[in-house]
Scaffold this active site. Structure first.
Site, PDB file in Angstrom:
ATOM      1  N   ARG A 237       1.663  -8.562   3.491  1.00  0.00           N
ATOM      2  CA  ARG A 237       2.258  -8.757   2.170  1.00  0.00           C
ATOM      3  C   ARG A 237       3.286  -7.670   1.918  1.00  0.00           C
ATOM      4  O   ARG A 237       3.044  -6.487   2.165  1.00  0.00           O
ATOM      5  CB  ARG A 237       1.184  -8.724   1.077  1.00  0.00           C
ATOM      6  CG  ARG A 237       0.326  -9.987   0.988  1.00  0.00           C
ATOM      7  CD  ARG A 237       1.140 -11.176   0.480  1.00  0.00           C
ATOM      8  NE  ARG A 237       0.331 -12.356   0.225  1.00  0.00           N
ATOM      9  CZ  ARG A 237       0.149 -13.342   1.102  1.00  0.00           C
ATOM     10  NH1 ARG A 237       0.687 -13.252   2.310  1.00  0.00           N
ATOM     11  NH2 ARG A 237      -0.567 -14.406   0.770  1.00  0.00           N
ATOM     12  N   GLU A 266      10.474 -10.270  -2.536  1.00  0.00           N
ATOM     13  CA  GLU A 266      10.635 -11.432  -1.675  1.00  0.00           C
ATOM     14  C   GLU A 266      11.080 -12.614  -2.532  1.00  0.00           C
ATOM     15  O   GLU A 266      10.464 -12.863  -3.570  1.00  0.00           O
ATOM     16  CB  GLU A 266       9.297 -11.737  -0.997  1.00  0.00           C
ATOM     17  CG  GLU A 266       9.392 -12.671   0.185  1.00  0.00           C
ATOM     18  CD  GLU A 266       8.082 -12.749   0.966  1.00  0.00           C
ATOM     19  OE1 GLU A 266       7.506 -13.847   1.017  1.00  0.00           O
ATOM     20  OE2 GLU A 266       7.642 -11.717   1.502  1.00  0.00           O
ATOM     21  N   HIS A 285       9.228 -14.628   6.128  1.00  0.00           N
ATOM     22  CA  HIS A 285       7.837 -14.984   5.859  1.00  0.00           C
ATOM     23  C   HIS A 285       7.452 -16.296   6.551  1.00  0.00           C
ATOM     24  O   HIS A 285       7.085 -17.285   5.907  1.00  0.00           O
ATOM     25  CB  HIS A 285       7.589 -15.095   4.350  1.00  0.00           C
ATOM     26  CG  HIS A 285       6.140 -14.870   3.982  1.00  0.00           C
ATOM     27  ND1 HIS A 285       5.747 -14.431   2.741  1.00  0.00           N
ATOM     28  CD2 HIS A 285       4.991 -15.042   4.687  1.00  0.00           C
ATOM     29  CE1 HIS A 285       4.423 -14.341   2.690  1.00  0.00           C
ATOM     30  NE2 HIS A 285       3.943 -14.707   3.867  1.00  0.00           N
TER      31      HIS A 285
END
Length: 320
Positions: A237, A266, A285
């Protein structure tokens, strides 16, 4: 049962829902639902299969407390207000156990790419800069026999460690709250303190959940305690690292470079300095983004929905 899905679901899970007689509505637009849109759709459905969006907060949950289940198309659930969900009696499920290999492969890819400046060198070809060969320029670093440190040696970290031991004969150290006896037996992994992890790791790979304790843990003070030739890998994360501090650490030579599948914030902006650093590799991601893995995740998410429809125990209920 009527289920709203926030993305187009991979076909294996969609077919499973349809065979079970679940009425499905999918969000097909290439943008995130607004909070108001998500509430409006969910108020017309019995369950939510959440496959991406802006997160699930208390405001949404209070307006959709009728939901029989929220089935996440992910293992992580840091974007869900779990306290509110539990207070309101809305069960939340996830998809554990099927994305370990794919995510570990992504971390392994990023490690190799950063160590050999691969993304940067590819960009030089696109820029027309593949010219004079200088035997002292743009050198990477070898990983053979080096030390891999893992913060959070669970399923994904174990697979990452196995890849590194078998392919590169790397030594494995790790920092966990508890021991990982299986990794110690199979790979010779050694549990160390957090300080020892920082001081000894040539590659430090993050595989822990985002929690209040891990949020922002990798900051300028932590980077300063790492080896100057260390590679920082984060496929967990983005909130675990402070991005400004990471940029400064690389620019100031505190660490060698980084491989990121997650960023903070993000999505990453196109003008982020990390994207132009020779020793950095960034992906958007995509840790679980294989056909096989996403289909398997969709099946688990569908199973959780079907169990709720039948009034059966939820296979992957989150008890946070």
């Amino acid at each position: 049962m009527r289920v709203f899905i926030t993305r187009v679901l991979p076909p294996a899970g969609l077919e499973m829902l349809q065979r079970a007689g679940v009425a499905v509505t999918q969000w097909t637009e290439k943008r995130n639902l607004s909070p108001e849109e998500m509430v409006s759709y969910c108020q017309q459905h019995d369950a939510l299969l959440y496959a991406g969006g802006r997160g699930i907060d208390r405001t949404f949950l209070e307006q959709c407390r009728h939901l029989k289940v929220i089935s996440l198309l992910s293992v992580g659930y840091d974007y869900v207000d779990m306290k509110a969900a539990q207070e309101l009696g809305i069960p939340v499920t996830n998809t554990p156990g099927v994305l370990s290999a794919a995510t570990a492969d992504t971390a392994f890819l990023l490690m190799l790419a950063a160590s050999r400046k691969a993304f940067y060198m590819h960009q030089r070809i696109l820029n027309g800069e593949w010219g004079f060969s200088d035997p002292t320029a743009n050198l990477g670093i070898s990983l053979e026999g080096k030390t891999l440190g893992i913060w959070g040696l669970g399923n994904i970290g174990h697979v990452m460690a196995r890849r590194c031991v078998r392919a590169l004969d790397m030594k494995v150290i790790y920092h966990n709250r508890g021991r990982n006896a299986a990794a110690e037996k199979e790979l010779g992994a050694i549990r160390v303190s957090f300080d020892e992890l920082l001081q000894q790791s040539d590659v430090l790979s993050i595989h822990t959940a985002l929690t209040p304790e891990t949020k922002g843990r990798f900051n300028k003070e932590v980077f300063a305690r790492m080896k100057p030739n260390a590679i920082f890998i984060n496929a967990a994360r983005g909130g675990i690292h402070n991005e400004a501090d990471l940029i400064a650490a690389i620019n100031n030579g505190l660490i060698w470079g980084a491989g990121l599948d997650v960023t903070n914030p993000e999505p990453m902006q196109a003008d982020n300095p990390l994207l132009n650093m020779p020793t950095v590799a960034v992906l958007p991601h995509i840790g679980s983004a294989t056909v096989e893995t996403r289909n398997a995740m969709s099946c688990i998410a569908a199973q959780n929905i079907i169990a709720a429809m039948k009034g059966e125990p939820l296979p992957n209920l989150i008890r946070a």
